[in-house]
Design an enzyme around this catalytic site. Structure first.
Site, mmCIF file in Angstrom:
data_model
loop_
_atom_site.group_PDB
_atom_site.id
_atom_site.type_symbol
_atom_site.label_atom_id
_atom_site.label_comp_id
_atom_site.label_asym_id
_atom_site.label_seq_id
_atom_site.Cartn_x
_atom_site.Cartn_y
_atom_site.Cartn_z
ATOM 1 N N GLY A 83 -12.551 44.192 -2.442
ATOM 2 C CA GLY A 83 -12.017 43.009 -2.242
ATOM 3 C C GLY A 83 -10.940 43.100 -3.610
ATOM 4 O O GLY A 83 -10.779 44.146 -4.157
ATOM 5 N N GLY A 85 -7.975 40.625 -6.245
ATOM 6 C CA GLY A 85 -7.400 39.259 -6.646
ATOM 7 C C GLY A 85 -6.149 39.480 -7.411
ATOM 8 O O GLY A 85 -5.482 40.490 -7.130
ATOM 9 N N ASN A 86 -5.945 38.563 -8.072
ATOM 10 C CA ASN A 86 -4.532 38.727 -8.756
ATOM 11 C C ASN A 86 -4.483 39.728 -9.864
ATOM 12 O O ASN A 86 -3.380 40.388 -9.972
ATOM 13 C CB ASN A 86 -4.124 37.265 -9.437
ATOM 14 C CG ASN A 86 -4.050 36.101 -8.297
ATOM 15 O OD1 ASN A 86 -3.691 36.547 -7.471
ATOM 16 N ND2 ASN A 86 -4.485 34.552 -8.675
ATOM 17 N N PHE A 87 -5.428 39.757 -10.578
ATOM 18 C CA PHE A 87 -5.731 40.807 -11.680
ATOM 19 C C PHE A 87 -6.712 41.752 -11.342
ATOM 20 O O PHE A 87 -7.136 42.543 -12.526
ATOM 21 C CB PHE A 87 -5.937 40.073 -13.164
ATOM 22 C CG PHE A 87 -4.763 39.248 -12.964
ATOM 23 C CD1 PHE A 87 -3.564 39.330 -13.607
ATOM 24 C CD2 PHE A 87 -5.253 37.677 -13.333
ATOM 25 C CE1 PHE A 87 -2.502 38.342 -13.753
ATOM 26 C CE2 PHE A 87 -4.130 36.629 -13.453
ATOM 27 C CZ PHE A 87 -2.786 36.841 -13.718
ATOM 28 N N GLN A 89 -9.570 44.294 -8.576
ATOM 29 C CA GLN A 89 -9.876 44.918 -7.527
ATOM 30 C C GLN A 89 -11.469 45.098 -7.711
ATOM 31 O O GLN A 89 -12.007 45.122 -8.776
ATOM 32 C CB GLN A 89 -9.553 46.274 -7.158
ATOM 33 C CG GLN A 89 -7.846 46.308 -6.959
ATOM 34 C CD GLN A 89 -7.570 47.744 -6.874
ATOM 35 O OE1 GLN A 89 -7.488 48.759 -7.751
ATOM 36 N NE2 GLN A 89 -7.138 48.193 -5.679
ATOM 37 N N LYS A 105 -16.232 45.583 -10.438
ATOM 38 C CA LYS A 105 -14.777 44.804 -10.746
ATOM 39 C C LYS A 105 -13.998 45.267 -11.547
ATOM 40 O O LYS A 105 -14.261 45.675 -12.912
ATOM 41 C CB LYS A 105 -15.317 43.499 -11.149
ATOM 42 C CG LYS A 105 -14.011 42.422 -11.083
ATOM 43 C CD LYS A 105 -14.716 40.999 -11.414
ATOM 44 C CE LYS A 105 -13.511 39.958 -11.448
ATOM 45 N NZ LYS A 105 -14.245 38.365 -11.635
ATOM 46 N N ASP A 198 -17.906 27.247 -9.751
ATOM 47 C CA ASP A 198 -17.105 27.418 -8.520
ATOM 48 C C ASP A 198 -18.332 28.024 -7.390
ATOM 49 O O ASP A 198 -17.992 28.921 -6.813
ATOM 50 C CB ASP A 198 -16.429 28.816 -9.088
ATOM 51 C CG ASP A 198 -15.387 29.077 -7.728
ATOM 52 O OD1 ASP A 198 -14.743 28.120 -7.082
ATOM 53 O OD2 ASP A 198 -14.856 30.307 -7.889
#
Length: 436
Positions: A83, A85-87, A89, A105, A198
């Site tokens: 996956g 995201g913005n900042f 992997q 991550k 979240d």
């Protein structure tokens, strides 16, 4: 890279090549600290797995190349992407000593502002405190000049969100099984005064067809039951009404609301509050306008409505959820026994648990000595020895508790640990926080 049979075969071939090379290296002898490959007529010993790995990392051109290309970090070989995201992997990794699959991550430190760095530090600290079979465990943090790597437990089955989106709603029987595990996990968090903030189906991962784990603690925080919070975090479709009112809120009640949304999604395959824009979604949530399909059992409908109360204090507590008619006779998994985050050397520790003693023996067989443990003790999760210890101990705890994982086909969508790249446009336009 997907985990196709062809890729799995290629990985196995690569590992066999490495193992063959290791077997050659292990026939080399060392005496009194001499390097591998030297000959000596004195007492000869074979290299331990740790010594072989250390030798390869320092001398093998292939390992050096993998490190340079970012395909190896610390004791981990890095595989395909899970996956992004913005900042960050998220990639799969394999621990070279234990062969454990992990999720890594990877964050670009140059792109992290102070606020994001604080969230990241809090995420690491909070995950360190959690030890439940239905919560993703943090093993190790590996830092380089430009990147930070969070090494976590890997759940092979992907998101609950992905399965429901692709295959449709779950049966109430299956939903009961999974939701009771989520409730147990959230209860463990709240007992540690950790608020997730979240909770959603996208952050719930299959470890087997009958086992799920809560992950992604990027917005988590510490808050006592009598404390209020003011930072608005999470995904708009799961946001409680108080988050849209620009007022302080109690963290545990926000998590309860999100659990109500999650249960609704599980049993219906759709969201209770739906709109084309965040503004319209906000109005729906504040108005409380939603309906539950008639095919949902009365006891399930009652539980959903009891969690989706507009007044936070009116919502069911975790205890009341567990005692509800719909979850009657369900099993709520217990937390693992608390464990030492760092493998304290035997001569400095109190009496070890059965699991810790077994983990020490496994470490010893791998070549990890008491001196290694002593050297790593002050480094917390930022040590390869500590990471190895946590992986081994977690594996043993799961074995002793009867937790069975795996046996699932890999879903087509592998964006499981940080799925923000493919989030819906509605969430992308949210005025709430966006996750890493």
């Amino acid at each position: 890279m997907k985990d196709t049979p062809e890729n799995e075969k290629k990985i196995e071939e690569d590992e066999n090549k490495i193992n063959n090379k290791v077997s050659v290296d292990s026939s080399a002898t060392v005496t009194n600290g001499s390097t591998a490959g030297s000959t000596c007529s004195d007492a000869e010993v074979k290299l331990t797995p740790l010594e072989r790995l250390t030798h390869d990392l320092n001398n093998d051109p292939k390992c050096t190349k993998e490190i340079t290309l970012g395909k190896r970090i610390g004791f981990y070989r890095i595989r395909g992407e899970l996956g992004s995201g913005n900042f960050s992997q998220v990639k799969m990794g394999i621990h070279a000593l234990t062969r454990e699959k992990v999720a890594i991550k990877i964050l670009d430190k140059t792109k992290l502002d102070q606020k994001t760095q604080r969230l990241l530090s809090r995420e690491i600290a909070n995950m360190d405190k959690l030890h439940h079979p239905n919560i993703i465990r943090l093993y190790e943090v590996v830092e380089t000049l430009a990147k930070l790597h969070m090494v976590m437990e890997y759940a092979c089955g992907g998101e609950v969100f992905t399965k429901i989106s692709n295959e449709g709603k779950l049966s109430e029987a299956e939903s009961k099984l999974l939701f009771s595990q989520v409730i147990a996990a959230v209860e463990h968090m709240h007992e540690q005064n950790i608020i997730h903030r979240d909770l959603k189906a996208e952050n719930l991962f299959y470890a087997s067809p009958v086992l799920v784990k809560v992950g992604d603690f990027g917005f988590s925080t510490i808050s006592r039951p009598d404390q209020t919070l003011s930072t608005f975090c999470g995904s708009p479709p799961y946001a409680a009404p108080e988050l849209f009112k620009d007022e302080s809120y109690f963290g545990s009640y926000v998590d309860i609301w999100a659990l109500g949304i999650m249960l609704y999604f599980m049993v219906t395959g759709i969201m209770p509050f739906r709109a084309e824009t965040v503004a319209k979604l906000k109005k729906c949530i504040l108005d409380g306008s939603y309906t539950i399909p008639s095919y949902i059992s009365d006891s399930c409908q009652f539980l959903i409505r009891s969690m989706l109360k507009h007044i936070p204090h009116d919502r069911f507590t975790i205890t009341e959820i567990k005692r509800s008619e719909w979850l009657r006779d369900q099993n709520f998994p217990q937390a693992f026994e608390p464990y030492n985050l760092n493998p304290t050397p035997q001569n400095q520790s109190k009496e070890l648990s059965k699991e810790e003693s077994e983990a020490r023996q496994v470490l010893k067989d791998l070549g990890i000595t008491e001196q290694h443990l002593l050297n790593s003790n002050s480094q917390e999760s930022r040590s390869s020895i500590t990471g190895s210890y946590r992986i081994v101990l977690h594996r043993i705890q799961k074995k002793h508790s009867g937790v069975v994982e795996g046996m699932m086909e890999q879903p087509r969508d592998l964006h499981i640990y940080d799925n923000k790249k493919n989030s819906k446009k509605l969430a992308q336009h949210s005025k709430l926080c966006t996750i890493l």
